[in-house]
Design a protein around this motif. Structure first.
Motif, PDB file in Angstrom:
ATOM      1  N   THR A 205      65.017 -22.330  96.364  1.00 31.79           N
ATOM      2  CA  THR A 205      65.989 -23.388  96.072  1.00 31.79           C
ATOM      3  C   THR A 205      66.507 -23.923  97.396  1.00 31.79           C
ATOM      4  OG1 THR A 205      66.637 -22.421  93.948  1.00 31.79           O
ATOM      5  CG2 THR A 205      68.166 -23.977  94.962  1.00 31.79           C
ATOM      6  N   LYS A 255      64.608 -27.061  93.241  1.00 33.09           N
ATOM      7  CA  LYS A 255      63.819 -25.836  93.216  1.00 33.09           C
ATOM      8  C   LYS A 255      62.367 -26.193  93.506  1.00 33.09           C
ATOM      9  CE  LYS A 255      62.635 -21.803  90.378  1.00 33.09           C
ATOM     10  NZ  LYS A 255      62.860 -21.106  89.095  1.00 33.09           N
ATOM     11  N   GLN A 272      65.867 -27.522  87.116  1.00 37.23           N
ATOM     12  CA  GLN A 272      65.790 -26.059  87.122  1.00 37.23           C
ATOM     13  C   GLN A 272      66.847 -25.414  88.013  1.00 37.23           C
ATOM     14  OE1 GLN A 272      62.014 -24.110  87.190  1.00 37.23           O
ATOM     15  NE2 GLN A 272      60.935 -25.845  86.271  1.00 37.23           N
ATOM     16  N   THR A 273      67.626 -26.243  88.700  1.00 34.24           N
ATOM     17  CA  THR A 273      68.777 -25.715  89.447  1.00 34.24           C
ATOM     18  C   THR A 273      70.064 -25.872  88.640  1.00 34.24           C
ATOM     19  OG1 THR A 273      69.308 -27.826  90.552  1.00 34.24           O
ATOM     20  CG2 THR A 273      67.657 -26.417  91.596  1.00 34.24           C
TER      21      THR A 273
END
Length: 430
Positions: A205, A255, A272-273
């Motif tokens: 990340t 990410k 996805q973060t």
């Protein structure tokens, strides 16, 4: 007057005339400032006994607001003769330039840097059709295609900036200097690319800045290398255009999905973060709660309804209406807004069992379709299976159930989900 005196005077005049004749266009001379006017200097050319004029624009390669800031009476300047003024040379009618003499030195310096493969730094003074004009001591031109490593629609953003340039072409005799900032950008990115690809890994990340937006996604600058966030990876809910939710220059956390050094590609994800859609689902959608949703997909066995961005639940065909329906398409359509009641929640399996009919009253005398239990009584709804049209045994695509719904602890058995398709399968294989 004696003959000797006449001879001496004649010789003196001849010497004076001879000295005047020694001043030629292109000569470098020393001039003493005799007078400072608003737009020009009057100078005496040493060793000649004649005067010349230096216009304001010929004083320096840099812009001058006040002529008195660069020259005063008594100053001695190195100048170059660029032309004559009129025919009376005895009255010192020469046009002189300090700027062009400085430019000659600048050309020599630039030529030396070009030969050595060095770069120069200069400010952008103006934007013209087809590129940028820079002041490198002499006029330099940057074609639009050599400004950046991507298309720039509005070049005015570069005006006033001091940039580094690679020398592409130099021709002092034609005052031609072609420069490239793109070459500098590409060289810098190549070095940064090596460093980034050496350390970045899928699953990392990282933080970046939105560099460009397209219809299919957003390019994020990771510090010299751009990675792509596909439009489907921007948010959990549907995004029509990246520009609807992102802006160029915006700081984002991403990410890393994949890294391909051979193709110089990095795939990224913003969504996805973010908090996962199914996090705290038991609190957001407890059993018995009523939610607003949107029909996303219709199948033979039911309707998938999105109740939160990225969260879909199944309304089994038996939970759509109190009345018997052949297919969900009979009463629902994709994109339709509906209210649903949560029957059960399984956060580990990411599964919601929903009902539409639970929020409506059953018509008087209506015979409700109840979920079939997972037992040996799989006769299905009323009617003789032999009365139904026989189906091709190979057509099984309509009976494929998502993995998360292939369990019976939600109240829906495989028989419930397969519905009539299972009965037909049994009938066809008697």
């Amino acid at each position: 007057m004696s003959d000797n005196n006449v001879t001496e005077n004649a010789q003196t005049m001849a010497d004076a005339l001879k000295s005047v004749e020694t001043v030629h266009i292109g000569d470098t001379v020393k001039g003493e400032v005799l007078a400072v006017e608003d737009k020009q200097l009057i100078v005496g050319i040493e060793g000649t006994g004649v005067e010349g004029v230096v216009p304001l624009k010929e004083l320096s390669t840099q812009p001058i607001d006040d002529i008195r800031t660069v020259a005063n009476v008594g100053d001695k300047l190195d100048l170059v003769v660029i032309s004559t003024i009129g025919k009376d040379k005895e009255n010192g009618q020469y046009l002189l330039s300090k700027r062009r003499l400085e430019a000659q030195k600048v050309w020599k310096e630039i030529q030396a840097k070009f030969d050595a493969g060095e770069t120069i730094t200069a400010p952008v003074t103006s934007v013209v059709k087809g590129g940028l004009v820079v002041n490198a001591g002499v006029r330099g031109f940057v074609p639009a295609s050599m400004v950046a490593d991507h298309f720039v629609e509005d070049l005015s953003q570069y005006k006033g900036q001091e940039l580094e340039f690679k020398i592409i072409e130099i021709e002092p005799s034609e005052n031609r200097l072609i420069l490239s900032h793109r070459a500098i950008v590409e060289a810098g990115k190549a070095e940064a690319r090596k460093e980034i690809f050496a350390k970045i890994q899928p699953g990392d990340t990282v933080e970046g800045k939105v560099a460009r937006l397209t219809n299919f996604g957003a390019f994020v600058d990771l510090g010299g290398v751009d990675g792509l966030v596909h439009v489907s990876e921007i948010a959990f809910d549907h995004v029509d255009k990246p520009s609807d939710v992102l802006k160029v220059g915006q700081d984002v956390k991403v990410k890393v999905l994949s890294v391909d050094p051979d193709r110089d590609r990095i795939s990224l994800s913003i969504k996805q973060t973010l908090p996962q859609p199914w996090d705290d689902i038991e609190e957001k959608a407890p059993a018995g709660s009523v939610l607003d949703g949107t029909v996303k997909r219709l199948t033979n066995f039911g309707a998938f309804v999105e109740v939160f961005p990225g969260v879909e639940g199944l309304v089994h065909i038996s939970q759509i209406s109190h009345e018997h329906i052949a297919t969900p398409q009979d009463v629902l359509k994709e994109g339709q807004a509906v209210q649903v009641k949560v029957l059960s929640v399984d956060p580990d399996a990411h599964r919601l069992a929903l009902s539409i009919k639970a929020l409506t009253e059953a018509p008087e005398g209506a015979s409700e379709d109840r979920p079939r239990s997972n037992n040996n009584n799989r006769g299905g709804r009323g009617g003789n299976s032999s009365d139904r049209p026989r189906r091709n045994n190979n057509r099984q695509s309509h009976t494929q159930i998502p993995a998360e719904y292939q369990q019976d602890d939600s109240g829906f058995s495989m028989g419930d989900l397969l519905g009539d398709a299972l009965k037909d399968f049994k009938t066809d294989n008697k």
